[in-house]
Scaffold this motif. Structure first.
Motif, PDB file in Angstrom:
ATOM      1  N   ARG A 173      17.326  19.846  63.790  1.00 51.55           N
ATOM      2  CA  ARG A 173      17.700  19.728  65.202  1.00 51.55           C
ATOM      3  C   ARG A 173      17.712  18.253  65.586  1.00 51.55           C
ATOM      4  O   ARG A 173      16.775  17.513  65.318  1.00 51.55           O
ATOM      5  N   GLY A 174      18.812  17.820  66.218  1.00 51.60           N
ATOM      6  CA  GLY A 174      18.922  16.437  66.653  1.00 51.60           C
ATOM      7  C   GLY A 174      19.404  15.474  65.589  1.00 51.60           C
ATOM      8  O   GLY A 174      19.377  14.264  65.794  1.00 51.60           O
ATOM      9  N   VAL A 175      19.864  15.997  64.455  1.00 47.04           N
ATOM     10  CA  VAL A 175      20.324  15.141  63.365  1.00 47.04           C
ATOM     11  C   VAL A 175      21.775  15.489  63.031  1.00 47.04           C
ATOM     12  O   VAL A 175      22.113  16.650  62.830  1.00 47.04           O
ATOM     13  N   ASN A 184      21.862   5.619  63.636  1.00 46.80           N
ATOM     14  CA  ASN A 184      21.987   5.427  65.077  1.00 46.80           C
ATOM     15  C   ASN A 184      20.954   6.306  65.771  1.00 46.80           C
ATOM     16  O   ASN A 184      20.902   7.503  65.528  1.00 46.80           O
ATOM     17  N   VAL A 185      20.142   5.693  66.643  1.00 48.28           N
ATOM     18  CA  VAL A 185      19.085   6.413  67.345  1.00 48.28           C
ATOM     19  C   VAL A 185      19.442   6.472  68.826  1.00 48.28           C
ATOM     20  O   VAL A 185      19.684   5.439  69.457  1.00 48.28           O
ATOM     21  N   VAL A 226      12.866  15.422  58.864  1.00 53.46           N
ATOM     22  CA  VAL A 226      11.440  15.373  58.527  1.00 53.46           C
ATOM     23  C   VAL A 226      10.934  13.928  58.622  1.00 53.46           C
ATOM     24  O   VAL A 226       9.867  13.663  59.179  1.00 53.46           O
ATOM     25  N   ALA A 227      11.712  12.979  58.102  1.00 56.25           N
ATOM     26  CA  ALA A 227      11.292  11.575  58.114  1.00 56.25           C
ATOM     27  C   ALA A 227      11.173  11.036  59.536  1.00 56.25           C
ATOM     28  O   ALA A 227      10.242  10.280  59.841  1.00 56.25           O
ATOM     29  N   ALA A 228      12.071  11.427  60.428  1.00 56.27           N
ATOM     30  CA  ALA A 228      12.006  10.955  61.814  1.00 56.27           C
ATOM     31  C   ALA A 228      10.788  11.520  62.525  1.00 56.27           C
ATOM     32  O   ALA A 228      10.113  10.823  63.287  1.00 56.27           O
ATOM     33  N   ALA A 276      25.865   8.161  56.674  1.00 55.23           N
ATOM     34  CA  ALA A 276      25.555   7.618  57.998  1.00 55.23           C
ATOM     35  C   ALA A 276      24.843   8.723  58.777  1.00 55.23           C
ATOM     36  O   ALA A 276      25.181   9.901  58.647  1.00 55.23           O
ATOM     37  N   ILE A 277      23.860   8.342  59.573  1.00 57.08           N
ATOM     38  CA  ILE A 277      22.995   9.325  60.240  1.00 57.08           C
ATOM     39  C   ILE A 277      22.893   8.997  61.726  1.00 57.08           C
ATOM     40  O   ILE A 277      22.724   7.835  62.101  1.00 57.08           O
ATOM     41  N   ASP A 278      22.973  10.042  62.564  1.00 56.14           N
ATOM     42  CA  ASP A 278      22.766   9.930  64.004  1.00 56.14           C
ATOM     43  C   ASP A 278      21.573  10.799  64.384  1.00 56.14           C
ATOM     44  O   ASP A 278      21.515  11.965  63.994  1.00 56.14           O
ATOM     45  N   LEU A 279      20.637  10.236  65.158  1.00 55.74           N
ATOM     46  CA  LEU A 279      19.437  10.952  65.572  1.00 55.74           C
ATOM     47  C   LEU A 279      19.330  10.983  67.091  1.00 55.74           C
ATOM     48  O   LEU A 279      19.556   9.955  67.748  1.00 55.74           O
TER      49      LEU A 279
END
Length: 167
Positions: free
Chosen positions: A92-94, A144-145, A57-59, A104-107
């Protein structure tokens, strides 16, 4: 009653000793017992899916993010979005990795054409970190984007209609 010290051999004396109160052990996230404050009794666990949804949601809140996920996940998501009663997948995509105190988060993102990617990635990172840390209390160690695609102004989100060659 006298207190005897242990001999240099490391063997405890057989005679009388004074008792020390038992040390309290703090459990991960809280302590137990009726004498503990109510706010610290028990443990709080945060499931991965919670962090996934918050980060997703934040992205998406950042202008210039057109969609999230790789090509296949976006295609499957588009089909699911068209099914009556289907819900869009905010995760989706997270991808996340959640520990006891850190995450740790990958987007995976699709950006709008013309949006400066470095600025967009910075804004997404800041918004995701702020939201996840504020809502969950977890420390975000990295975001990480990955930019998977650029959405062009004349691209259609829907599949092109095909006409049948036969009647």
């Amino acid at each position: 009653m006298s207190v005897q010290s242990a001999p240099a051999t490391g063997i405890a004396p057989a005679g009388p000793t004074t008792k020390q109160p038992p040390a309290t052990t703090a459990l991960a996230g809280g302590a137990t017992g009726a004498d503990e404050p109510a706010a610290t009794r028990g443990r709080t666990s945060i499931a991965d899916v919670v962090v996934v949804k918050i980060a997703g949601v934040a992205a998406r809140e950042i202008p210039g993010v057109h969609a999230m996920g790789g090509g296949l996940s976006r295609t499957i998501g588009a089909v699911r979005d068209r099914v009556p009663g289907g819900r869009s997948n905010v995760g989706r995509g997270v991808k996340v990795e959640v520990g006891e105190r850190q995450t740790a988060i990958d987007l995976d993102l699709v950006v709008e054409y013309g949006v400066p990617i470095a600025d967009l990635a910075r804004d997404v990172r800041e918004n995701v970190i702020d939201a996840v840390e504020r809502i969950t209390g977890l420390e975000v160690v990295e975001v990480n984007v990955t930019i998977n695609d650029v959405h062009l102004p004349d691209d259609e989100d829907t599949a092109p209609e095909t006409t049948s060659r036969v009647a």
